[in-house]
Enzyme design. Structure first.
Site, PDB file in Angstrom:
ATOM      1  N   ASP A  73      -8.938  -8.022  -4.272  1.00 48.47           N
ATOM      2  CA  ASP A  73     -10.133  -8.618  -4.870  1.00 48.47           C
ATOM      3  C   ASP A  73      -9.854  -8.964  -6.328  1.00 48.47           C
ATOM      4  O   ASP A  73      -9.005  -8.342  -6.991  1.00 48.47           O
ATOM      5  CB  ASP A  73     -11.338  -7.692  -4.739  1.00 48.47           C
ATOM      6  CG  ASP A  73     -11.172  -6.368  -5.470  1.00 48.47           C
ATOM      7  OD1 ASP A  73     -10.086  -5.749  -5.353  1.00 48.47           O
ATOM      8  OD2 ASP A  73     -12.122  -5.947  -6.160  1.00 48.47           O
ATOM      9  N   GLU A 137     -11.674  -3.017  -5.856  1.00 53.76           N
ATOM     10  CA  GLU A 137     -11.208  -2.325  -7.056  1.00 53.76           C
ATOM     11  C   GLU A 137     -11.898  -2.847  -8.301  1.00 53.76           C
ATOM     12  O   GLU A 137     -12.132  -2.099  -9.256  1.00 53.76           O
ATOM     13  CB  GLU A 137      -9.690  -2.486  -7.201  1.00 53.76           C
ATOM     14  CG  GLU A 137      -9.044  -1.526  -8.192  1.00 53.76           C
ATOM     15  CD  GLU A 137      -9.016  -2.017  -9.632  1.00 53.76           C
ATOM     16  OE1 GLU A 137      -8.731  -1.220 -10.532  1.00 53.76           O
ATOM     17  OE2 GLU A 137      -9.277  -3.222  -9.867  1.00 53.76           O
TER      18      GLU A 137
END
Length: 382
Positions: A73, A137
């Site tokens: 991400d 994250e």
């Protein structure tokens, strides 16, 4: 013979996946195809709308099980018009690949995936290689690496050691690795007083004055002077506000926020108690009610220097000619969760452009990082 997996091409393919948190964007699907083709047993561990991927080559519960952790991400692009290249185009200009996530951390994921795939194909180890890759994250991180570790615990999966591939080097690849991280605590204060006319402050109870007193108390003395492996803890005031448009009105309510990055001299609990003590003192002094809400995104931790950190350090030095410094600097990473599962260190590329407009990675460094990770695997299972 199967050709080696090119980490540069894989980085480009990942950048072209628009995986802005919490969107998967096709990044984990791409990795699952590559890893499955190389003989990894892959499991999607999705939770709370977040996509995560667990991949293992070798036997479950092996005596030696080396793990890599990373994320696909990325943060939002921001002003797309300010970019000189397509944020999801993976254009290469003068030896640099541009794109959101190029540095943080699709190049790191591509490097350890390529290293792992080639390693198990060329020299199948006596043990297991595990990849724990999350899509959560860059956000609150509650359903990313934590979800993977929870799933591993329920299913008898383990890593005996883990390397997180986050960017760790300030200026030059090889100069720094992380053996720990500071903790992070955010405290939000809501003060309630009595509204009044600014010409008659004695008839009001000013919540802003109370908050200013509280902030001054919190900043009055350093939290500590640092510890053996950590710099001094820091406290930063990030906002004081009441949203009051009038210049002649003392507001009834105000808010303030502080963020503390703390070393191993403290815990989230000890700092919360310290903060509450100052809140109580200011309430008693001013008569203004102050409520505090604390969130702790991670405690400080340290993986003491030993055989594992020395192995990683030696591999980095062999490939770069530079012996990385052991560091605990920077923000938080998912290593704060992995440390409860197994010993963990971090090593990755230079992170100067992460989260910036025109985020980019030097193409040659992606190949160099794969070589470092490959050597770490060879040395670990030697």
């Amino acid at each position: 013979m199967t050709a080696p997996l090119d980490p540069v091409a894989l980085t480009a393919a990942l950048i072209r996946c628009p995986s802005v948190t919490p969107e998967e964007g096709g990044a984990l699907q791409l990795l699952e195809r590559e890893l499955s083709a190389a003989g990894f047993a892959c499991t999607r561990v999705d939770r709370g709308g977040i996509a995560n991927l667990f991949a293992r080559w070798g036997a479950r519960g092996a005596n030696r099980s080396f793990g890599f952790n990373g994320h696909t991400d990325v943060v939002p692009v921001g002003d797309a018009a300010a970019w000189t290249q397509d944020p999801f185009g993976a254009a290469v200009v003068d030896g640099w690949m541009y794109g959101r996530g190029a540095t943080d951390m699709k190049s790191g994921v591509a490097a350890f995936v390529a290293a792992a795939v080639d390693f198990v194909r060329e020299t199948p180890p006596d043990g297991a290689v595990v990849l724990a890759i999350t899509g959560d994250e860059e956000d609150v991180a509650t359903d990313g690496t934590v979800a993977l570790l929870d799933w591993m615990a329920r299913n008898g999966e383990r890593m005996t050691h883990c390397l997180v591939g986050e960017p760790t080097c300030p200026e030059r690849i090889g100069e720094m690795m992380k053996i720990g991280r500071r903790g992070s605590l955010t405290a939000r204060f809501a003060a309630t007083g009595v509204q009044g006319h600014s010409a008659y402050p004695h008839r009001a109870k000013n919540p802003m004055s109370a908050l200013v007193k509280l902030m001054a108390r919190l900043e009055d003395k350093p939290l500590d002077e640092g510890t053996g492996h950590f710099d001094a803890s820091t406290l930063a005031i990030t906002t004081i506000d009441c949203g009051n448009p009038a210049t002649n009105v003392i507001p009834a309510k105000g808010k303030a926020t502080v963020n503390i990055r703390f070393n191993d001299a403290h815990s989230g609990a000890s700092l919360t108690e310290w903060l509450q003590g100052h809140v109580n003192a200011v309430q008693q002094e001013t008569g203004v009610r102050i409520e505090m809400a604390v969130s702790i995104s991670g405690e400080s931790f340290l993986t003491p220097p030993g055989d594992f950190s020395a192995l990683v350090r030696a591999a980095v030095q062999a490939e770069t000619g530079v012996a990385p410094d052991y560091s605990t600097s920077g923000g938080t990473s998912d290593a704060r969760f992995v440390k409860d599962h197994c010993p963990v260190v971090e090593f990755g590329l230079v992170g100067k452009t992460m989260h910036q407009v025109d985020e980019r990675v030097e193409v040659a460094q992606i190949r160099q990082l794969k070589a470092i990770y490959s050597r770490i695997l060879r040395d670990y299972f030697a």
